[in-house]
Scaffold this active site. Structure first.
Site, PDB file in Angstrom:
ATOM      1  N   HIS A 149       0.855  -1.188   0.000  1.00 16.82           N
ATOM      2  CA  HIS A 149       0.000   0.000   0.000  1.00 16.82           C
ATOM      3  C   HIS A 149       0.884   1.229   0.000  1.00 16.82           C
ATOM      4  O   HIS A 149       1.961   1.231   0.614  1.00 16.82           O
ATOM      5  CB  HIS A 149      -0.883   0.003   1.256  1.00 16.82           C
ATOM      6  CG  HIS A 149      -1.440   1.353   1.582  1.00 16.82           C
ATOM      7  ND1 HIS A 149      -0.982   2.112   2.647  1.00 16.82           N
ATOM      8  CD2 HIS A 149      -2.399   2.091   0.977  1.00 16.82           C
ATOM      9  CE1 HIS A 149      -1.654   3.246   2.683  1.00 16.82           C
ATOM     10  NE2 HIS A 149      -2.511   3.263   1.696  1.00 16.82           N
ATOM     11  N   ASN A 151       0.536   5.798  -0.317  1.00 12.95           N
ATOM     12  CA  ASN A 151      -0.304   6.984  -0.443  1.00 12.95           C
ATOM     13  C   ASN A 151       0.554   8.210  -0.201  1.00 12.95           C
ATOM     14  O   ASN A 151       1.277   8.259   0.797  1.00 12.95           O
ATOM     15  CB  ASN A 151      -1.447   6.902   0.596  1.00 12.95           C
ATOM     16  CG  ASN A 151      -2.224   8.200   0.698  1.00 12.95           C
ATOM     17  OD1 ASN A 151      -1.952   9.033   1.576  1.00 12.95           O
ATOM     18  ND2 ASN A 151      -3.165   8.378  -0.178  1.00 12.95           N
ATOM     19  N   ARG A 153       0.152  12.597  -0.415  1.00  9.21           N
ATOM     20  CA  ARG A 153      -0.887  13.608  -0.616  1.00  9.21           C
ATOM     21  C   ARG A 153      -0.429  14.995  -0.166  1.00  9.21           C
ATOM     22  O   ARG A 153       0.487  15.129   0.656  1.00  9.21           O
ATOM     23  CB  ARG A 153      -2.148  13.213   0.142  1.00  9.21           C
ATOM     24  CG  ARG A 153      -1.912  13.004   1.619  1.00  9.21           C
ATOM     25  CD  ARG A 153      -3.085  12.318   2.328  1.00  9.21           C
ATOM     26  NE  ARG A 153      -2.779  12.167   3.749  1.00  9.21           N
ATOM     27  CZ  ARG A 153      -2.195  11.093   4.291  1.00  9.21           C
ATOM     28  NH1 ARG A 153      -1.883  10.058   3.548  1.00  9.21           N
ATOM     29  NH2 ARG A 153      -1.933  11.056   5.585  1.00  9.21           N
ATOM     30  N   GLY A 305     -21.294  12.502  -1.188  1.00 12.09           N
ATOM     31  CA  GLY A 305     -20.892  12.549  -2.593  1.00 12.09           C
ATOM     32  C   GLY A 305     -19.564  11.886  -2.895  1.00 12.09           C
ATOM     33  O   GLY A 305     -19.029  12.044  -3.985  1.00 12.09           O
ATOM     34  N   SER A 310     -14.059   3.988  -5.547  1.00 15.67           N
ATOM     35  CA  SER A 310     -12.635   4.331  -5.560  1.00 15.67           C
ATOM     36  C   SER A 310     -12.033   4.193  -4.159  1.00 15.67           C
ATOM     37  O   SER A 310     -10.864   3.835  -4.018  1.00 15.67           O
ATOM     38  CB  SER A 310     -12.417   5.755  -6.060  1.00 15.67           C
ATOM     39  OG  SER A 310     -12.770   5.844  -7.420  1.00 15.67           O
TER      40      SER A 310
END
Lengths: 347, 347
Positions: A149, A151, A153, A305, A310
């Site tokens: 994994h 990530n 950001r 929303g 994803s």
């Protein structure tokens, strides 16, 4: 028209009339493209998308299959690219996503973020924000090959004039084997330590520990895997924006050298049905962490929303929950659990 | 000895010296057994254990296999019986648990509970409590046969002299098909409505709605299944303790007539691989609800010293997460999702 008249009368520019950062960025991109002179928002977005392409292309070479690509837009600005390879030759499920979000943070969210970012103005009802990230989870078929994994950001808020107010970086990478090969864990950690050490000798030990603490199934008393690094809220109290961008670039660029040698030496190893079953049980633990403890997943699932498919792409294709499965003493399965109960220093 | 001397000096009985309700109940059971004169704690416990035995025995007849039985004690008083049938002929995984817990509620928990129970004393640091419940989840192999969940529980707090302070009942039952047979949903709801109507005509409509609201995967905009009933915090502001005990007894006794006809007519129906795969995807949604939304599971997973394996027995043996699986228009799979997006009135 009412708003224009009002602004003429009062000589004030009402907030809704000044362009949002989403509008500013769209204009900038159209007119001048993205360069080192562009706002960090655009540079980070461009960097992430370039890396997404490269990673997807390299993973396709490993697997032999093709990623399915979904591109989606957010009405408020931004959007994402979701790349998925499901039931491939090597990967049971692989997701490599980028997302770019422009929006407004409500007051309650600002209050929470102020704990780590004192520059945030506590006296406003909402703040415009920008977030861009690349996130990836790869679940291979072969139980000898570890799940990985990653990530990275970037987050930014703007004041009412659209100027950057607070900003920070976050991210990390971690490895989750079902069968532990020490050489894999050592290689994975060494490569990310190299990237960290170029920027700050304290980063690796600090972020390695943070990773073990964060990726923990506390209810089981086990870490999710053998770790890697994890960091959040890295801002100008640590280093300047250029230095941190350079750090995050090096971390993300380390990924292919971190993982490709591992997947290539494990993907074709022989395995038994019993090994596959143990993998499925470990996949169950992966689901437990992501749905019970992961803050990013929780945030996503409760955000109105949000694109659920994803977010949940991180879950394995298949998982298993078997009542009181305990590995036998002296087996490789038992050794893995021992290591997860007491994280080791790999480098 | 210090405490005894202290109590002689001050003529006060220090709190630690008065017997806990766990001690009182152990003594009562040993000396006089359980009768209608016993405290509700002992009557509820006896009732739940009797029903657990009966349900396990009937499910063994359906399956042909035997439940594995684990009995465990809590050092503070109480304990549980976990009955599991895994990889049976009819059931992929079936768990029927009873648990009895004696303990102390910390101040923060008391504050939360006071929202629904004003009689709780807000001025104490902790309160002794008792909780007893039966909970059950059955996941059949056959995709035509629905998963069923049930839980009935009784909760009580005691003041410092060991007298009952607040008490309430909670529980419900709900059905989760992968392939919807209207007649099954109608039968399941009719039987529990009969049990409700005997006690209060308002119960069924009120608790049916509550069930649809509670067992909802809000992030998906779907209910978990076709519902049943759910209630919590039923106390003397509603009916007296005997009346509510009688209501809960009728609900639990309704279970076998609710579910046996359904499982018996579905368990041997033919099915295809595609149906099995759809079942696995729906199992994934079941895991999502239990790990993301269910308050009971969250409470259990975060409680120190909880028996994790008994809590997570509710999870299916196997589950699947497939990126953007959308049923084709006009199929039975699509029809199920339509019903889950807009709960129906079945009776």
């Amino acid at each position: 028209i009412g708003a224009v008249v009002y602004s003429m009368l009062t000589n004030d520019i009402p907030q809704a009339e000044s362009p949002t950062i989403a509008e500013k960025d769209a204009l900038l991109k159209r007119e001048s493209g993205v360069s080192t002179q562009s706002p960090m928002r655009l540079r980070m977005e461009a960097f992430l998308k370039k890396n997404q392409k490269e990673i997807v292309s390299e993973l396709e070479k490993v697997d032999g299959g093709k990623f399915h690509i979904d591109t989606w837009d957010r009405p408020e600005g931004g959007g994402g690219i979701t790349c998925v390879l499901q039931d491939g030759k090597v990967f049971e499920k692989a997701g490599v996503n980028t997302s770019v979000v422009y929006g407004r943070l409500p007051r309650a969210a600002i209050q929470k973020m102020r704990v780590n970012h004192k520059a945030l103005n506590p006296d406003v009802d909402s703040l415009e924000f920008f977030a861009a990230g690349l996130s990836m989870v790869l679940h291979p078929h072969n139980p000898n090959a570890p799940t990985v994994h990653l990530n990275y950001r970037y987050f930014e808020t703007a004041d009412e004039l659209g100027n950057t107010n607070s900003w920070w970086y976050g991210g990390g990478c971690d490895l989750t084997p079902c069968y532990l090969y020490d050489e894999d864990a050592i290689h994975f950690h060494s490569k990310i330590k190299e990237a960290c050490d170029k920027h700050d000798k304290d980063y690796y030990p600090r972020f390695k520990k943070w990773c073990d603490e964060y990726f923990s199934n506390k209810h089981r008393g086990e870490t999710r895997g053998v770790g890697g690094i994890f960091f959040d809220d890295l801002d100008d109290t640590d280093k300047d924006k250029e230095q941190l961008f350079s750090f995050v670039q090096d971390c993300l660029s380390a990924f292919l050298p971190q993982y490709l040698p591992i997947i290539n030496r494990r993907k074709d190893m022989p395995f038994t049905d019993a090994m596959k079953q143990w993998q499925q049980i470990r996949r169950g633990r992966y689901v437990e962490f992501n749905l019970v403890h992961d803050r990013g997943t929780a945030f996503g699932l409760h955000a109105p929303g949000a694109r659920i498919e994803s977010i949940l792409i991180s879950l394995p294709l298949t998982a298993r929950w078997q009542y009181q499965h305990v590995p036998e003493i002296g087996t490789r399965e038992e050794r893995l659990v021992e290591v997860l109960k007491k994280p080791r220093e790999w480098v």
